[in-house]
Design a protein around this motif. Structure first.
Motif, mmCIF file in Angstrom:
data_model
loop_
_atom_site.group_PDB
_atom_site.id
_atom_site.type_symbol
_atom_site.label_atom_id
_atom_site.label_comp_id
_atom_site.label_asym_id
_atom_site.label_seq_id
_atom_site.Cartn_x
_atom_site.Cartn_y
_atom_site.Cartn_z
ATOM 1 N N LEU A 72 -4.473 -2.359 8.224
ATOM 2 C CA LEU A 72 -3.907 -2.821 6.950
ATOM 3 C C LEU A 72 -2.958 -4.008 7.155
ATOM 4 N N ILE B 62 3.729 -1.396 3.786
ATOM 5 C CA ILE B 62 3.104 -0.063 3.701
ATOM 6 C C ILE B 62 4.222 0.935 3.413
ATOM 7 N N LEU C 237 -8.540 1.353 2.746
ATOM 8 C CA LEU C 237 -9.109 0.229 3.493
ATOM 9 C C LEU C 237 -10.343 -0.348 2.793
ATOM 10 N N ALA D 94 0.869 -1.174 0.000
ATOM 11 C CA ALA D 94 0.000 0.000 0.000
ATOM 12 C C ALA D 94 0.901 1.218 0.000
ATOM 13 N N GLY E 82 -5.679 -6.955 4.149
ATOM 14 C CA GLY E 82 -4.366 -6.428 4.553
ATOM 15 C C GLY E 82 -3.322 -6.470 3.444
#
Ligand SMILES: C[S@@+](CC[C@H](N)C(=O)[O-])C[C@H]1O[C@@H](n2cnc3c(N)ncnc32)[C@H](O)[C@@H]1O
Length: 299
Positions: free
Chosen positions: A248, A229, A219, A160, A225
């Motif tokens: 996450l 990140i 989200l 992410a 998840g």
């Protein structure tokens, strides 16, 4: 003039480069470049006229003078003028050259033809007005961290990217072999630039999903998840986002947090600890630092 930009030109002592670049970033300038002129540097940056009055630029020029005074260095000379959007695009592009980052990347401006043979990963980019050309230390620290994180078995890794700007970090992760990336940015112009850069790097939209928004929107996209990140935004924003990172996280999720000034690192470390994250390493470049974090084991 519609869509005009301030072109700010600063003639300065080389030792002032760091503090000037920091001030320009904080001010909100885009496309900062630097040229050597004899024993001095010429730094150029651009700011949209719609957001800044001439008075704001005068204040910026005063800050630059004060910084030089504190550092006991000669006063920089700041000049500014209005140019239109097209001139802005071409002036800035003249100064931006291919940049090697870390061991694996070369960032190639979209308007230059990349070499046919190279052992580097070519990341092609036209950031438009979005942040993320690969020349800023915070972006470089993130790309180097991604190199480290994705050096082994990247093919199953989903990441992410919060505050994706030009998309540089997500595109970098995909080029390194990541399975999928989700990128979000609150700025619609950044989203547009990131989507164009995704196309430029021939990445399928299913492979790199880019949406406008922040963690809440992310989200909604990611139900189970992510493995990694990346978040290169300012410390104040990161501190607000950290409490939601757990939503996450999978058991072994790692994170790369950048955009943090050295003096802000303690506040970030404290928030991470409170929210169940371990600081595995702290990388520093110039006045910036980058946190390598991982989820603390559940008790
Ligand atoms: C410093 S730039 C980083 C761009 C790129 N990821 C890089 O590393 O070069 C930060 C980006 O975060 C975006 N941003 C700021 N606050 C945000 C928030 N709360 N959620 C998502 N994006 C945000 C800005 O619009 C900007 O594009």
């Amino acid at each position: 003039m519609s869509n005009s930009w301030w072109e700010i030109t600063i003639l300065c002592h080389p030792h002032l480069e760091e503090s000037i670049t920091w001030r320009l970033d904080k001010f909100g300038c885009s496309g900062t470049s630097r040229e050597i002129k004899g024993k001095s540097y010429i730094i150029q940056a651009y700011a949209p006229q719609i957001q800044y009055q001439s008075l704001d630029i005068s204040a910026l020029s005063l800050w630059l003078q004060q910084d030089a005074l504190v550092l006991n260095l000669p006063q920089p000379l700041t000049r500014w003028k209005l140019i239109d959007e097209e001139d802005w695009a071409s002036s800035w592009k003249e100064h931006w050259e291919p940049t090697e980052v870390g061991d694996r990347f070369i960032i190639y401006p979209a308007w230059l033809t990349p070499p046919e043979q190279t052992d580097k990963l070519i990341l092609r980019l036209d950031p438009g007005v979005a942040f993320g050309t690969g020349t800023h230390p915070t972006t470089q620290l993130c790309l180097e961290s991604l190199e480290m994180r994705l050096s082994k078995s990247p093919e199953n890794v989903v990441i992410a990217d919060i505050g994706s700007g030009s998309g540089i970090l997500s595109i970098g992760a995909i080029l390194l072999g990541a399975k999928k990336a989700y990128a979000v940015d609150i700025d619609p112009l950044a989203v547009k630039a990131a989507r164009e850069n995704r196309h430029l790097n021939q990445i399928h939209p299913d492979h790199l999903v880019i949406n406008q928004g922040s963690l809440t929107e992310l989200l909604e996209l990611v139900s189970d998840g992510v493995d990694g990140i990346v978040c290169n935004i300012l410390a104040e924003v990161i501190i607000e986002l950290i409490p939601q990172f757990s939503k996450l996280a999978r058991p072994n999720t790692w994170g790369i947090l950048s955009g943090i000034l050295l003096e802000q690192s303690q506040a970030i470390a404290d928030t991470l600890e409170q929210e169940g994250w371990i600081v595995a390493a702290l990388w520093k470049r110039k006045q910036w630092c980058c946190f390598q974090i991982r989820k603390a084991p559940e008790n």
